[in-house]
Write a protein that holds these residues in place. Structure first.
Motif, PDB file in Angstrom:
ATOM      1  N   THR A   1      23.023 -63.202   8.320  1.00 58.89           N
ATOM      2  CA  THR A   1      22.144 -64.326   7.889  1.00 58.89           C
ATOM      3  C   THR A   1      22.773 -65.490   8.421  1.00 58.89           C
ATOM      4  N   TRP A   2      24.277 -65.912   8.180  1.00 58.83           N
ATOM      5  CA  TRP A   2      24.710 -67.038   8.749  1.00 58.83           C
ATOM      6  C   TRP A   2      24.494 -67.051  10.034  1.00 58.83           C
ATOM      7  N   ARG A   3      24.665 -66.222  10.800  1.00 57.01           N
ATOM      8  CA  ARG A   3      24.664 -66.111  12.296  1.00 57.01           C
ATOM      9  C   ARG A   3      23.404 -66.572  12.693  1.00 57.01           C
ATOM     10  N   GLY A   4      22.378 -66.124  12.079  1.00 52.59           N
ATOM     11  CA  GLY A   4      20.958 -66.437  12.428  1.00 52.59           C
ATOM     12  C   GLY A   4      20.646 -67.965  12.291  1.00 52.59           C
ATOM     13  N   LEU A   5      21.233 -68.268  11.160  1.00 49.54           N
ATOM     14  CA  LEU A   5      21.016 -69.844  10.775  1.00 49.54           C
ATOM     15  C   LEU A   5      21.747 -70.818  11.674  1.00 49.54           C
ATOM     16  N   ILE A   6      22.977 -70.516  12.126  1.00 45.76           N
ATOM     17  CA  ILE A   6      23.370 -71.489  13.061  1.00 45.76           C
ATOM     18  C   ILE A   6      23.344 -71.177  14.481  1.00 45.76           C
ATOM     19  N   LEU A   7      22.647 -70.119  14.957  1.00 47.55           N
ATOM     20  CA  LEU A   7      22.578 -69.888  16.333  1.00 47.55           C
ATOM     21  C   LEU A   7      21.103 -69.978  16.613  1.00 47.55           C
ATOM     22  N   GLY A   8      20.019 -69.780  15.715  1.00 41.49           N
ATOM     23  CA  GLY A   8      18.696 -70.237  15.977  1.00 41.49           C
ATOM     24  C   GLY A   8      18.084 -68.630  16.627  1.00 41.49           C
ATOM     25  N   SER A   9      16.785 -68.784  16.588  1.00 38.28           N
ATOM     26  CA  SER A   9      16.098 -67.733  17.000  1.00 38.28           C
ATOM     27  C   SER A   9      14.660 -68.025  17.459  1.00 38.28           C
ATOM     28  N   GLY A  10      13.935 -67.109  18.098  1.00 30.86           N
ATOM     29  CA  GLY A  10      12.539 -67.459  18.619  1.00 30.86           C
ATOM     30  C   GLY A  10      12.359 -68.283  19.658  1.00 30.86           C
ATOM     31  N   PHE A  11      13.449 -68.561  20.565  1.00 31.33           N
ATOM     32  CA  PHE A  11      13.431 -69.482  21.712  1.00 31.33           C
ATOM     33  C   PHE A  11      13.725 -68.470  22.826  1.00 31.33           C
ATOM     34  N   SER A  12      13.374 -68.988  23.974  1.00 34.39           N
ATOM     35  CA  SER A  12      13.715 -68.225  25.345  1.00 34.39           C
ATOM     36  C   SER A  12      14.635 -68.845  26.060  1.00 34.39           C
ATOM     37  N   PRO A  13      15.898 -68.072  26.245  1.00 32.75           N
ATOM     38  CA  PRO A  13      17.047 -68.806  26.812  1.00 32.75           C
ATOM     39  C   PRO A  13      16.681 -69.116  28.245  1.00 32.75           C
ATOM     40  N   THR A  14      15.650 -68.565  28.842  1.00 31.92           N
ATOM     41  CA  THR A  14      15.409 -69.123  30.282  1.00 31.92           C
ATOM     42  C   THR A  14      14.440 -70.091  30.490  1.00 31.92           C
ATOM     43  N   ALA A  15      13.953 -70.880  29.336  1.00 35.99           N
ATOM     44  CA  ALA A  15      13.058 -71.808  29.298  1.00 35.99           C
ATOM     45  C   ALA A  15      13.753 -73.044  28.869  1.00 35.99           C
ATOM     46  N   GLU A  16      13.243 -74.229  29.507  1.00 39.22           N
ATOM     47  CA  GLU A  16      13.847 -75.416  29.041  1.00 39.22           C
ATOM     48  C   GLU A  16      13.167 -75.990  27.955  1.00 39.22           C
ATOM     49  N   PRO A  17      14.151 -76.757  27.207  1.00 37.71           N
ATOM     50  CA  PRO A  17      15.401 -77.356  27.437  1.00 37.71           C
ATOM     51  C   PRO A  17      16.415 -76.410  27.287  1.00 37.71           C
ATOM     52  N   PHE A  18      16.180 -75.017  26.638  1.00 34.79           N
ATOM     53  CA  PHE A  18      17.170 -74.177  26.232  1.00 34.79           C
ATOM     54  C   PHE A  18      18.083 -73.683  27.345  1.00 34.79           C
ATOM     55  N   ALA A  19      17.762 -73.375  28.458  1.00 32.02           N
ATOM     56  CA  ALA A  19      18.370 -72.940  29.644  1.00 32.02           C
ATOM     57  C   ALA A  19      19.486 -73.663  30.144  1.00 32.02           C
ATOM     58  N   SER A  20      19.172 -75.000  30.156  1.00 31.51           N
ATOM     59  CA  SER A  20      20.171 -75.894  30.462  1.00 31.51           C
ATOM     60  C   SER A  20      21.150 -76.340  29.592  1.00 31.51           C
TER      61      SER A  20
END
Length: 823
Positions: A57-76
């Motif tokens: 649960t804690w890992r999910g809290l501090i890492l996030g979820s539901g985003f695409s690592p290839t989409a901006e601004p996440f990829a950069s």
């Protein structure tokens, strides 16, 4: 000499470390429900799988979820995280006293306080870097995702720190925060992210170290550094150590120790009933410590939800209410107003980041994400409303949008992005309201097209705060500093390089002696407060009368300052301006930052003034002035007003020890009233009109008494306005007396507003908090009293209304509103 970083500065310093915390979806911990006990030593141990569920649960809290690592601004962002982590890995050089060259934690002389702060800070910074590396391993799209060899190197770095310095038996030196909050939180996050790579010996060493520096006794009493945001952070440290060490008792301690945070306070640190949030006893801090508290509560509520340690204290509702009572009022177009950020305003450049990276916008973006996170623990109606508020803030943030902010961590970006992209969420507009916060000497006024914030000081709230080498020249931020922003203009006014380049003696709205002050003048941590009680005012929620008995920092300066917040502007009055410092005294009408090359046209009484920096001129009895792209200023009583254009160069290191030394240059236009050297009973009067055109300003100046003022009183005994077009009469009484139709028996603030249907509201407050009785007479026909507060012992209608108040000392300066019928 290494830099004595600030305790909170470290938390903000690393893009992938503590600055990225927040919430995403979290599942209950299943079989942990039977594990609770109030006895740390005899706690029944849940299964290993149960603890792993909580760690997941804690890992999910501090890492996030539901985003695409290839989409901006996440990829950069993920690519930068991976690149930084790879570089840090290559640069590791474990030696006694350091893990990386230049980041030394060995203190050769623990008796030297500044150096001790430096070295303890390097421990925290080292652990935060390791935490970023662990995130690079755990996040997708970093180039190091799931790399077992990389994980082993990070663990080796952790082992070196724990063996060399952060271990049980090590004497603490420097800043307590680095040992109890900033450092261990980064260490424990790293341990949870890389838990499968830790051996039993290292796990035991980590938990033993954290228990040594943060024992259960750290939260036994709600005092000292264990209050407010610090208490939440300490609980977080204890809870995470319970996850790493699989210690149910530590989780119990953390969960139960949060309860003292929730109730409203009447002094010192914490949340007040009027929405004020104070930390360090005297400092308004919703934008910094309060934001950290919000984030910490969000995380712990989600982590423990559904478990035996679920936080169910009914008083936690106070913090749900506080979203719109304490935090939202200070958010505007995505930014958080600096007046509630304490010494954090000097952190324009955290170590290792670019200029202007940590400003009012970043703080606002982080708070927005935390509000969204807290929504998961709130009822569906509140959660939906908060999401609508967040979407409105994000959509109006034309200068710096929270859902694209490169300084936010991945999980916070994901939080805001989800709301912005959710077509089912309809954004809420900015409210039109006035919010007065007497317990922290702040006021916020919102109108269609603009917002303003007033910052004052009293014997309850400090002039300013400095500490750890931060905010060295914030001396006058409590001297009536009136900041304001437009909805589609000037949103970056106090962002970027403002605090590094502005003249600290000429903050907008302030009345200040030009006496030179030393960096950090006055006591640290907000200890220096003026011996002034009359600070506050009265409001009906739409308009307000606010006043400050000003007493200067390290100065003989004294003045009575009033602000009357209306529809098109703010009427600003000053009386009794007196000093004997042998120095000039100024009242700053405004001081607008134009950027590095700005040439905005300044017009005074219809005449354009020169645009080149280095120009100054004093005008005798001007009627009005206008600054292109900003707004207008009306001078109903004329006087002597000086206009100044200047180009100022400064460095962040000027106001924050060890920060960036790169020279920064901005242009400013300043309007100020020069009261001369050692003035005696001088005064001023002007009207600030945010966003007004030159034509509108000139028109209002030509008919100022018919339009806005009606009549004005401006003496050391009383300051007030009557605004017939709004049906408003407002007076700040500094002494018993009569102004127009109002008579009072003691110093107080009164605002009367005629409403629809033959009603009126009579709003009264005791800013001094000393009155045990008060009589207010309004010479106006009143046929009935519709509603009155419990503080009104007698309300007599008739040809005049007579209100007799009892003891007001317990009302903490809050407005007492009586509704009457006038027909």
């Amino acid at each position: 000499m290494p830099t004595p970083w600030s305790r909170r500065g470290f938390v903000k310093a690393t893009g992938g470390a503590a600055a990225v915390f927040g919430l995403v979806g979290a599942a209950p911990a299943g079989d942990l429900a039977a594990a609770s006990t109030t006895d740390t030593d005899t706690a029944a141990a849940p299964s290993a799988a149960g603890f792993e569920a909580l760690r997941s649960t804690w890992r999910g809290l501090i890492l996030g979820s539901g985003f695409s690592p290839t989409a901006e601004p996440f990829a950069s962002k993920l690519a930068v995280l991976g690149s930084n982590a790879a570089g840090w890995r290559a640069a590791m050089r474990p030696t006694p006293g350091s893990l990386w060259p230049g980041m030394v934690w060995l203190d050769p002389d623990p008796d030297t306080d500044t150096e001790s702060y430096t070295y303890s800070g390097q421990i925290q910074l080292t652990l935060q870097r390791l935490r970023s590396m662990a995130e690079a391993y755990a996040q997708p799209g970093t180039g190091l995702t799931g790399d077992a060899a990389f994980a082993r190197d990070v663990v080796a770095g952790v082992r070196h720190v724990v063996t060399d310095v952060y271990h049980a038996g090590q004497a603490r030196y420097g800043n307590w925060y680095n040992w109890q909050i900033g450092g261990p939180q980064a260490l424990l996050d790293t341990a949870i992210l890389l838990f499968d790579h830790l051996d039993a010996e290292l796990t035991a060493a980590i938990t033993a170290a954290v228990r040594a520096f943060v024992p259960d006794s750290a939260v036994e009493s709600y005092t000292g550094t264990s209050t407010g945001a610090n208490r939440v952070d300490l609980c977080r440290t204890i809870a995470l150590s319970g996850l790493v060490g699989e210690d149910a008792g530590r989780l119990t301690v953390a969960s139960e120790a949060l309860s003292p945070v929730f109730p409203y306070v009447t002094s010192g640190d914490g949340l007040y009933r009027d929405g004020s949030f104070v930390q360090h006893t005297w400092v308004p801090y919703a934008g910094s410590y309060g934001a950290d508290l919000f984030t910490g509560l969000s995380l712990l509520l989600a982590l423990l939800a559904g478990s035996a340690w679920e936080i169910t204290d009914p008083a936690r509702e106070n913090y749900f209410d506080a979203v719109e009572r304490a935090w939202a009022p200070f958010l505007f177009n995505g930014l958080c107003m600096d007046a509630v950020s304490g010494r954090a305003i000097s952190r324009g450049v955290p170590p290792g980041t670019s200029d202007g990276a940590n400003d009012d916008h970043l703080r606002g973006h982080s708070i927005i994400a935390s509000i969204l996170a807290l929504g998961r623990a709130a009822d569906p109606e509140r959660n939906a409303r908060w999401r609508a508020l967040a979407k409105g803030w994000a959509q109006r943030a034309y200068f710096s949008a929270p859902h694209t902010d490169p300084m936010l961590g991945v999980y916070k970006l994901a939080q805001v992005r989800k709301v912005v992209d959710d077509t089912a969420v309809k954004p809420l507009p900015e409210p039109v309201e006035h919010r007065l916060f007497p317990s922290q000497d702040r006021a916020v006024h919102r109108r269609k097209g603009w917002a303003a914030c007033l910052s004052m000081a009293s014997d309850r709230i400090s002039h300013y705060e400095w500490g750890n080498g931060e905010n060295l020249r914030g001396w006058h931020t409590g001297a009536g500093w009136l900041s304001w922003w437009g909805d589609t203009y000037a949103n970056e006014q106090y962002s970027q390089s403002f605090w590094a380049t502005v003249d600290p003696y000429r903050l907008p709205g302030t009345t200040v002696s030009r006496r030179r002050l030393a960096d950090g003048e006055g006591g640290q941590w907000g200890a220096e407060r003026p011996a002034a009680k009359w600070v506050g005012g009265a409001t009906d929620g739409t308009y307000a009368a606010v006043g400050q008995h000003l007493k200067g920092l390290s100065s003989t300066l004294e003045a009575r300052k009033s602000w009357f917040f209306l529809d098109e502007g703010v009427v600003c009055l000053g009386a009794g301006v007196t000093a004997a410092d042998g120095e000039p005294v100024d009242t700053v009408v405004d001081n607008r930052r134009l950027g590095a090359t700005g040439t905005h046209t300044l017009t005074v009484d219809g005449r354009r003034q020169p645009a080149a920096p280095g120009w100054t001129r004093t005008f005798t009895d001007p009627g009005w002035a206008h600054l292109e792209g900003h707004g207008g200023y009306v001078f109903p009583e004329g006087g002597r007003v000086t206009a100044l254009r200047e180009e100022r160069t400064g460095r962040w290191s000027d106001i924050r020890t060890g920060s960036a030394t790169t020279p920064l240059t901005d242009r400013y236009v300043t309007l100020y009233v020069d009261h001369g050297t050692d003035p005696r009973d001088d005064g001023y009067a002007y009207v600030l009109m945010p966003g007004a055109s030159a034509t509108r300003t000139a028109s209002r100046a030509a008919g100022v008494r018919r339009w806005l003022l009606g009549s004005v009183t401006n003496t050391p005994q009383a300051q007030g306005v009557r605004v017939p077009s709004l049906g408003v009469t407002a007076v700040n009484f500094w002494a018993a007396g009569t102004v127009g139709a109002l008579t009072v028996s003691a110093p107080c603030s009164v605002l009367v507003r005629h409403g629809r249907g033959g009603t009126a509201a009579v709003c009264v407050s005791d800013p001094t908090r000393t009155l045990t009785s008060l009589t207010v007479t309004w010479e106006h026909r009143v046929t009935a009293v519709v509603a009155r507060p419990g503080t009104v012992e007698k309300a007599e209608p008739g040809r005049a209304l007579i209100l007799t108040f009892g003891d007001l000392t317990a009302e903490a300066g809050a407005t007492q509103k009586t509704t009457v019928r006038t027909t």
